[in-house]
Write an enzyme that holds these catalytic residues in place. Structure first.
Site, mmCIF file in Angstrom:
data_model
loop_
_atom_site.group_PDB
_atom_site.id
_atom_site.type_symbol
_atom_site.label_atom_id
_atom_site.label_comp_id
_atom_site.label_asym_id
_atom_site.label_seq_id
_atom_site.Cartn_x
_atom_site.Cartn_y
_atom_site.Cartn_z
ATOM 1 N N ASP A 190 -13.893 4.686 1.134
ATOM 2 C CA ASP A 190 -12.470 4.855 1.451
ATOM 3 C C ASP A 190 -12.118 6.339 1.506
ATOM 4 O O ASP A 190 -11.914 6.969 0.468
ATOM 5 C CB ASP A 190 -11.646 4.115 0.381
ATOM 6 C CG ASP A 190 -10.139 4.200 0.641
ATOM 7 O OD1 ASP A 190 -9.728 4.894 1.592
ATOM 8 O OD2 ASP A 190 -9.383 3.570 -0.116
ATOM 9 N N LYS A 212 2.708 11.359 -3.319
ATOM 10 C CA LYS A 212 1.661 10.681 -4.089
ATOM 11 C C LYS A 212 0.755 11.691 -4.796
ATOM 12 O O LYS A 212 0.210 11.415 -5.854
ATOM 13 C CB LYS A 212 0.842 9.802 -3.149
ATOM 14 C CG LYS A 212 -0.151 8.879 -3.823
ATOM 15 C CD LYS A 212 -0.778 7.969 -2.787
ATOM 16 C CE LYS A 212 -1.801 7.016 -3.402
ATOM 17 N NZ LYS A 212 -2.337 6.115 -2.371
ATOM 18 N N GLU A 257 -7.395 0.570 -4.404
ATOM 19 C CA GLU A 257 -7.391 0.474 -2.939
ATOM 20 C C GLU A 257 -8.712 -0.044 -2.362
ATOM 21 O O GLU A 257 -8.699 -0.956 -1.533
ATOM 22 C CB GLU A 257 -6.986 1.824 -2.338
ATOM 23 C CG GLU A 257 -5.500 2.073 -2.540
ATOM 24 C CD GLU A 257 -5.092 3.537 -2.454
ATOM 25 O OE1 GLU A 257 -5.911 4.359 -2.032
ATOM 26 O OE2 GLU A 257 -3.944 3.848 -2.816
ATOM 27 N N ASP A 276 0.874 -1.171 0.000
ATOM 28 C CA ASP A 276 0.000 0.000 0.000
ATOM 29 C C ASP A 276 0.914 1.224 0.000
ATOM 30 O O ASP A 276 1.539 1.531 1.009
ATOM 31 C CB ASP A 276 -0.898 -0.024 1.246
ATOM 32 C CG ASP A 276 -1.705 1.265 1.420
ATOM 33 O OD1 ASP A 276 -1.632 2.138 0.536
ATOM 34 O OD2 ASP A 276 -2.400 1.386 2.452
#
Lengths: 646, 230
Positions: free
Chosen positions: A201, A78, A179, A10
């Site tokens: 999420d 990211k 994810e 992850d």
């Protein structure tokens, strides 16, 4: 060698994790410091004396360097992955780092870090390499293959950039997994195997919603939606703004002029947010430069009112996902919560209302650790790909593409060729011809998005079909095949049908690195990974020892050192001497143990330094540490954000 | 979109060299994955072209084939097998996506039969008066006026309950017309699936017209829904 373990990674905005399947259950692999989470923070170590390229530190120790050498540290990279220059420029307003001076439009932006420049995939590669090393240390064997997770709503360029980062880190990325889908895999392992579930999420910077149908081990994604700029950071900003405004109006102190002070107040805001998930109220208590104290209580009700507009933004994507799946809320059997922000009670309430859970006697699922569930799911997918495992042999994940793929047509409109929420791999074949006699080139512009005009969608790539045999206008018939692979990445091939000649395609991705560029950025040679493995472990262990030793060497210069008791100082010195001695030996495990011991002995010292930096920052004194270069905006995500509840 | 199925040419399996002259995804002899076959979407599921499909069976087949073909099953296979798995699975997914949706399935089958179809992805044909179904000319004209009025009112920040009611009523009416088209289509499915060549030809013609009308109506309904929901 390719038959080694496949790990699941992850690669998060704030923290990253690596996990693997131990028998029938996924397990997170801890780092050398015993922590499951590796902060996605990368620091460039000081220039080595006598020249040479400085080494790089990742994770908790890099976070520490943020105090000493902020201009050599980068986090939250990211957010920059797969983005163009103008996007990065606007994103960087939120960060204390800056672009390299010589970046030109059209190339992948590079970030200035100390005296070196790095592209976002290179920075991510350092994080990935750290996770790879953690796994190798854990297994005592090389790890070369991985599954990496990405937000479901990531576009083609962001996915490609993530894959590039894997390659640079010496990892063959067997699959990119979304994810929320990964989370569903982790939950689906030991649960009833029929039904429709939604995965909500809400992380630090992105929001995803996915709806899946589970049946006999097949996880079939029905629809996905989201917002790549919505998360816990937005909530922090709201609290931060209140504090800064009130400090200004009540005490006449404008902290906004002091970026490092802003970062410190931000940390207080994050602490307050976290506290409000379990307590009915949280307090700000901040000492100001003029000696005043800013004290403020925030009751949970006020907090909830404040964040309502942010949470409300997740409702639209949820409803759209249900519409796209052709489902109503009562047809969703279960909702799985992922991401740190789902700890907020108001978020759980919103989800409860959106999916009408309470009236149906249901609750959102929070059984698995929201920070770990994605990595655990990645490990499950890694096990599926590795094959020959009884735990996952019946499982198969069928995911979808989150965004429609289109071609720019005449007048700048978009002709959609693959609709969003199509199961991937998916393909479409289109035919093109020429407009002018003798024309040998045709340009094609591919975009991703749901808007009517190409200019409003995201430019994915421009293709030049070359080598078309000269013919009268309209006569050539060029067949172009667009294929979105199982990673959600586009592949294109073309053929001129009348001549039967394969048209040559020159792919110019609008955002991204060329193969050659990626090749040149590969961190180090991994060719002889196996024979050198033991040697490498030793070198790495020594490097880690070196890093912490040189930090400890400078410790007595810090005021925080004086705050330690004599006993604590002695413990640090003893651990330091032991490591210095062991380091000369050939036993990598012993060096690692001694490193860990020193790390633990200096933990309180590190905390004191962190606190000192925060206090200094608020008092507005010049501080080498948090530095003048910290962002000039109040919205920078804070790298010191605690990752877990106490 | 379509390749001509040439099933008369025998193909040798790349792995065991046993020849097979069907378009198949796996070698019947050694079970190895094969390059994408040239057949149509129906043949992927072992079906002859038809319109009335058992969707439960289709899903079951989709899952069964996915388990065997998906790239996840070939992550560590030979490069060729990886490529074919990707291509075969894309074909399977494209086929399933097309066949499970009644309207896409009908359009696909008609194209397969060589019918000329309207543009799939442009919403612009409703602006072209020549495309308006003759029996709806008057109503469409009025509806477009109302839509324009509604948008203007919205822009000015006004609400007009009468107009709102009119549009809601119009939406209901056009929704009803859509349902009627779908009913008619289903009727034609039966004719096509069970009829002789002449019956098929006439059903095809009818269905092309019905799909045109349907596309027009659904664009209209979408417009009204968007305007009402804005």
């Amino acid at each position: 060698m390719s038959e080694g373990r496949v790990v699941g990674i992850d690669l998060g905005t704030t923290n990253s994790l690596v996990a693997y399947m131990e028998g029938a259950a996924p397990v997170v692999i801890p780092g050398v410091d015993g922590s499951n989470l590796v902060p996605s923070v990368v620091a460039l170590d000081p220039l080595p004396e006598g020249g040479g390229r400085p080494t790089v530190t990742v994770g908790n120790s890099a976070r520490r360097a943020l105090i000493e050498t902020p201009e050599r540290v980068i986090y939250s990279v990211k957010r920059l992955m797969g983005r163009g220059l103008s996007e990065v420029q606007s994103e960087l307003k939120l960060f204390p780092f800056r672009l390299a001076d010589d970046v030109e439009a059209g190339e992948v932006p590079r970030i200035q870090l100390g005296e070196l420049k790095f592209t976002p995939p290179e920075i991510s590669a350092y994080v990935l390499r750290q996770l790879k090393r953690n796994a190798e240390r854990f297994f005592g064997a090389p790890v070369t293959q991985a599954v990496i997770t990405v937000p479901a709503y990531f576009n083609d360029a962001q996915r490609q950039a993530t894959k590039d980062a894997g390659r640079m880190a010496g990892l063959e990325v067997l699959r990119l997994v979304n994810e929320p889908t990964a989370a569903a895999l982790a939950y689906g392992l030991d649960r009833a195997n029929v039904g429709t579930i939604a995965v909500y999420d809400l992380g630090g910077g992105t929001f995803d919603i996915s709806i899946l149908k589970l049946r006999d081990g097949i996880f079939e994604v029905q629809s996905t939606n989201g917002d790549t700029h919505l998360g816990g950071d937005d909530i922090d900003n709201l609290l931060l703004t209140i504090a800064l405004d009130e400090i200004y109006s009540e005490h006449g102190v404008d902290l906004r002029a002091h970026p490092s002070a802003v970062q410190a107040v931000r940390k207080a805001a994050i602490d307050a947010k976290i506290k409000l998930s379990t307590e009915q109220a949280a307090q700000f208590d901040i000492e100001l430069p003029n000696g005043d104290r800013y004290q403020r209580e925030i009751p949970r009700a006020v907090f909830e009112q404040l964040i309502e507009p942010v949470l409300e933004r997740t409702a639209g994507p949820c409803k759209q996902a249900m519409t796209d799946a052709g489902l109503t809320p009562d047809q969703i059997d279960a909702v799985v919560m992922v991401g740190g922000s789902t700890r907020i009670p108001a978020v759980r309430q919103l989800v409860d209302d959106l999916f009408q859970l309470a009236p149906r006697g249901k609750k959102p699922h929070i059984e698995l650790h929201p920070d770990e569930v994605v990595a655990l799911g990645a490990a499950v997918q890694a096990d599926i790909l590795a094959g020959a495992s009884t735990a996952t042999e019946e499982m198969l994940l069928l995911d979808v593409t989150p965004l429609s793929l289109g071609i720019e047509a005449l007048g700048g409109t978009v002709a959609r060729i693959i609709q969003r929420n199509s199961t991937i791999p998916a393909s479409a074949t289109e035919h093109f011809t020429t407009g002018v006699d003798g024309q040998t080139n045709v340009a094609i512009h591919v975009v991703q998005g749901e808007r009517e005009l190409a200019a409003d969608c995201r430019s994915l790539a421009r293709f030049d079909l070359k080598g078309i045999p000269p013919m009268s206008a309209g006569l050539p018939r060029i067949e172009v095949r667009f294929l979105i692979d199982a990673d959600g990445i586009l592949q294109v091939s073309a053929r001129e049908q009348r001549s039967g000649k394969a048209a040559q395609i020159e792919v110019k991705p609008t955002y991204g690195l060329s193969d050659e560029q990626v090749e040149s950025m590969i961190l180090e040679s991994f060719d002889h990974a196996e024979e050198d493995f033991a040697k490498r472990l030793l070198i790495e262990a020594r490097n880690e020892a070196e890093t912490i030793l040189s930090a400890v060497e400078r410790a007595p210069e810090s005021p925080a050192w004086q705050q330690l008791t004599g006993e604590e100082q002695a413990a640090v010195s003893a651990a330091r001497d032991r490591l210095a001695a062991v380091k000369l030996g050939e036993d990598a495990a012993a060096i690692r143990d001694a490193t860990l011991a020193l790390d633990q002995a200096t933990r309180r010292f590190a905390e004191l330094m962190m606190e000192a930096a925060v206090t200094t920052a608020i008092r507005g004194k010049t501080m080498d540490a948090a530095g003048e270069e910290m962002g000039d905006e109040v919205t920078a995500p804070h790298p010191m954000a605690p990752a877990e509840f106490k | 979109m379509l390749k001509v199925l040439d099933s008369a040419v025998p193909v040798a399996c790349w792995s065991c060299s046993v020849a097979h002259n069907e378009s198949i995804l796996f070698c019947p002899h050694c079970s190895k994955i094969q390059p994408p076959p040239g057949g149509d979407y129906f043949s992927v599921f072992g079906l002859a072209p038809r319109l009335d499909l058992d969707l439960g069976m289709l899903e079951h087949e989709f899952h069964r084939l996915s388990r065997k073909l998906h790239p996840d099953r070939f992550a560590r296979a030979l490069p060729n097998e990886k490529d074919w798995s990707l291509a075969d699975t894309a074909l399977l997914n494209d086929a399933y996506r097309t066949l499970r949706d009644p309207i896409r399935r009908t359009g696909y089958l008609l194209k397969l039969q060589g019918a000329e179809m309207g543009e799939e992805h442009s919403g612009k044909d409703r602006k072209d008066p020549s495309r308006v179904p003759a029996d709806l000319l008057e109503e469409v004209f009025e509806l477009n006026m109302q839509l324009e009025e509604m948008r203007m009112a919205r822009k000015m920040g006004q609400t007009d309950p009468d107009l709102q009611a009119d549009l809601t009523a119009a939406k209901k009416k056009f929704d009803g017309l859509l349902d009627a088209v779908d009913q008619d289509l289903r009727g034609q499915w039966k004719v096509w699936d069970e009829g002789d060549e002449a019956a098929r030809q006439s059903a095809q013609k009818t269905m092309v017209a019905l799909l045109d009308r349907r596309r027009y109506l659904s664009n209209l309904v979408r417009d009204v829904t968007e305007t009402l929901g804005a």
